[in-house]
Design an enzyme around this catalytic site. Structure first.
Site, PDB file in Angstrom:
ATOM      1  CB  SER A  24      86.423  20.570 123.456  1.00 31.35           C
ATOM      2  OG  SER A  24      85.874  20.781 124.729  1.00 31.35           O
ATOM      3  CB  CYS A  27      86.310  10.898 128.202  1.00 28.55           C
ATOM      4  SG  CYS A  27      86.475  11.944 129.652  1.00 28.55           S
ATOM      5  CD  GLN A 101      88.592  18.991 131.341  1.00 29.20           C
ATOM      6  OE1 GLN A 101      88.241  17.827 131.232  1.00 29.20           O
ATOM      7  NE2 GLN A 101      87.836  20.005 130.942  1.00 29.20           N
ATOM      8  CE1 TYR A 183      82.096  13.387 135.533  1.00 28.65           C
ATOM      9  CE2 TYR A 183      82.716  15.156 134.041  1.00 28.65           C
ATOM     10  CZ  TYR A 183      82.212  13.887 134.252  1.00 28.65           C
ATOM     11  OH  TYR A 183      81.829  13.111 133.181  1.00 28.65           O
ATOM     12  NE  ARG A 231      84.866  22.563 129.011  1.00 27.66           N
ATOM     13  CZ  ARG A 231      84.746  21.848 127.890  1.00 27.66           C
ATOM     14  NH1 ARG A 231      84.452  20.566 127.946  1.00 27.66           N
ATOM     15  NH2 ARG A 231      84.919  22.413 126.711  1.00 27.66           N
ATOM     16  NE  ARG A 325      78.424  16.500 120.443  1.00 28.36           N
ATOM     17  CZ  ARG A 325      77.221  16.700 120.971  1.00 28.36           C
ATOM     18  NH1 ARG A 325      76.298  15.758 120.909  1.00 28.36           N
ATOM     19  NH2 ARG A 325      76.928  17.845 121.562  1.00 28.36           N
TER      20      ARG A 325
END
Length: 356
Positions: A24, A27, A101, A183, A231, A325
């Site tokens: 995924s 950042c 992305q 966003y 997404r 993660r």
């Protein structure tokens, strides 16, 4: 296990993913002037070496003021394009699909690095003017965004297409448009952040207009043989906000425009939403969008166990597993998962001694 769905190929348009495990976008806050560097090469490259079928580069700003922070990646100029090329090529050399992305952070831009607290930048720190559908700050103490004019919205469409052009030149095989996590494009979708009274606000059709225009413009430019993902945050987790029902309507429209897969995340529109975080907590949204809009979906969110990932795919809840993660904890998760599931996969030849 005789037949693993997790390790079966997935073909979208002309691109075949060797398995259904995707890294995924995450950042790293480690760029300077939007430029990728050695950190990004090692971070992204090691996940490709680790066996993922798809690696998606973090949210990458289509213009300088579209970045979340000064440390975020960008793709609006030739210098950035050239820096991406070797990273993309390395990912592809591992038999992994290279995706990126593309994003604009809207009213949640102009913030400090995550490990410095991620708070809005001060003028002394180089803060810039944020933008959004309406002049509503994300939270108390955040910058009040400039409400975009219609000509400015039209310029943003061109910015996304320009970045898509640079992504193609860099060798990327897939684009994901970031319409989630509070966003800019999610800000247009959610009635919590979009209070416009023109054709870009109000009812659902109007709130979807700008994100759909971006998807249409990028899909028109992006080669027909290459896939396009979007997404979304399938819910704001807040009453009277964006929800699964609206997400299904939106996904149907995206499908009609030629979007190939909906990456189903949640949240991010407001700071104090009560989110029931736990293993697989977002999977029901991927399942709901998949069935409601008849489109391929990706499931993401605390999916760490290979058997759980397998069950999600086997039961038709999603078509792709996106991991964040857990991939930071273990870049070689796909190789370890294959062993647990009894699937024979080829390790990089440089690591062949591991299996002896």
């Amino acid at each position: 296990m005789n037949q693993s769905r997790l390790f079966s190929p997935l073909k979208l348009r002309s691109i075949e993913f060797k398995n259904r495990i995707a890294v995924s976008p995450m950042c790293m806050y480690s760029a300077v002037n939007g430029l990728p560097n050695e950190w990004h090469m090692v971070h992204l490259g090691s996940r490709a070496v680790g066996g993922a079928g798809l690696v998606i580069v973090e949210a990458t700003g289509v213009r300088p003021d579209g970045r979340i922070s000064p440390g975020c990646l960008g793709l609006w100029n030739q210098e950035q394009l050239e820096k991406f090329k070797p990273i993309v090529q390395f990912i592809k050399n591992q038999g992994t699909v290279a995706g990126i992305q593309l994003a604009h952070a809207g009213r949640k831009s102009s913030t400090d690095l995550a490990w410095k607290g991620g708070k809005p930048l001060t003028p002394e720190q180089g803060a810039w003017t944020t933008v959004g559908p309406s002049a509503l700050p994300f939270s108390e103490g955040w910058h009040t965004p400039h409400a975009l004019t219609v000509p400015e919205i039209k310029q943003l469409l061109q910015d996304f297409v320009h970045s898509a052009d640079l992504a193609l030149q860099a060798g990327f095989q897939l684009i994901e448009l970031h319409m989630a996590h509070g966003y800019l494009m999610h800000e247009f979708l959610s009635p919590l952040s979009n209070h416009r009274t023109d054709n870009y606000g109000g009812n659902l059709e109007n709130r979807m207009r700008f994100p759909l225009e971006v998807a249409a413009a990028v899909r028109k430019f992006w080669p027909a043989e290459l896939p396009l993902f979007v997404r979304i945050s399938a819910t704001d987790w807040v009453e009277d906000g964006w929800d699964l029902e609206q997400s299904i309507v939106f996904a149907k429209e995206l499908k009609n425009l030629g979007v190939d897969l909906i990456d189903c995340s949640t949240g991010g529109s407001v700071p104090k939403a009560k989110i029931p975080v736990g293993p697989g907590y977002q999977v029901p949204f991927a399942e709901g969008v998949r069935k409601g809009a008849d489109i391929a979906t990706g499931a993401v969110g605390m999916i760490t166990d290979p058997y759980n990932a397998e069950e999600i795919l086997q039961s038709g809840k999603a078509d792709l597993i996106l991991m964040a993660r857990e991939m930071l904890r273990d870049p070689y998760w796909p190789l370890h998962a294959a062993k647990k599931l009894g699937v024979d996969v080829t390790w990089p030849k440089q690591y062949g001694r591991v299996n002896t």
